[in-house]
Design a protein around this motif. Structure first.
Motif: not given
Length: 254
Positions: A147, A150-152, A154-156, A159, A230, A238-239
């Protein structure tokens, strides 16, 4: 040997192959969304999740395991190491793979003088050493590497961590052998042999499989490249919306 496979949905067959250090559970949300259009088969590769180990553990044996499990032609979506397995499968049994999607995957995962678009040998060696010293910590470190950028991120990462906990973590022999595949695989010279339609889905912030890999594959194969701005190494997380849309658009044309 037998593979653990979860199947959902109806329609043409679509096989999802996960990457190193995890199992098919990583595809849960992706599989659910694709199952509204396809019969989706989520595979645990040998030695991961619910699947038995296989020996020898190399791309050829992993490909043969899949070929035995799926007697009819299928579409294939492979992430990272799973993409290399998909390439091998499509090369060995070209009439079995109807189409192939590579997500953040590469024909060559380790850096060499003529291939800088990969992970360094020091990093892969550190993972190998770490597996022996602290199995759990090494897997956690690997998830973190996926990750980075990656723009996100922490979220990824959350997951990926949640996915890993849903089934048995990969067996140590499978992880060690999988690293050897990552270190020794070089399919660059065989990419022009692929006879099936090819889709490339990559993140522009991927630190493990840089976007340059996607550009190289697109140039060599003429395949469509979808870049997710991103995204790191897991654009299907993430996308998700854009990833699913591109995947369905590609599959519906086959």
């Amino acid at each position: 040997m037998s593979l653990y496979i979860e199947t959902l949905g109806h329609g043409e067959d679509l096989v999802l192959l996960h990457g190193w250090g995890i199992h098919g559970g990583v595809w849960q949300s992706t599989a659910e969304r694709l199952s509204t259009h396809y019969c989706v088969h989520v595979v645990d590769l040998p030695g991961c999740g619910g699947s038995e180990m296989v020996s020898p553990y190399d791309l050829a044996s992993l490909s043969r395991s899949l070929d035995a499990a799926f007697p009819l032609p299928v579409h294939v979506l492979g992430w990272s190491l799973g993409g290399a397995v998909g390439i091998q499968w499509a090369l060995e049994v070209p009439d079995k793979v109807r189409s192939l999607t590579l997500c953040a995957s590469s024909p060559c995962f380790m850096q060499c003088p003529d291939w800088p678009y990969a992970t360094s040998v020091d990093t892969l060696s550190a993972f190998a050493d770490g597996l022996i010293k602290d199995y759990a910590a090494t897997l956690e470190m690997f998830l973190g590497l996926q990750v980075m950028g990656s723009r996100d991120g922490r979220t990824v990462l959350r997951s990926l961590q949640s996915s890993l906990e849903k089934r048995s973590i990969p067996q140590l022999p499978a992880l060690i052998a999988g690293l050897e595949i990552l270190k020794n695989t070089d399919l660059r010279g065989r990419i022009p042999e692929l006879a099936c339609p090819l889709l490339l889905q990559y993140g522009d912030r991927d630190r493990m499989t840089p976007l340059e890999v996607g550009h190289w594959l697109a140039q060599v194969s003429g395949a469509q490249l979808v870049m997710h701005t991103g995204a790191g190494h897991a654009p299907f997380i993430s996308h998700e919306g854009a990833f699913i849309a591109a995947q369905l658009d590609f599959l519906l044309q086959q």
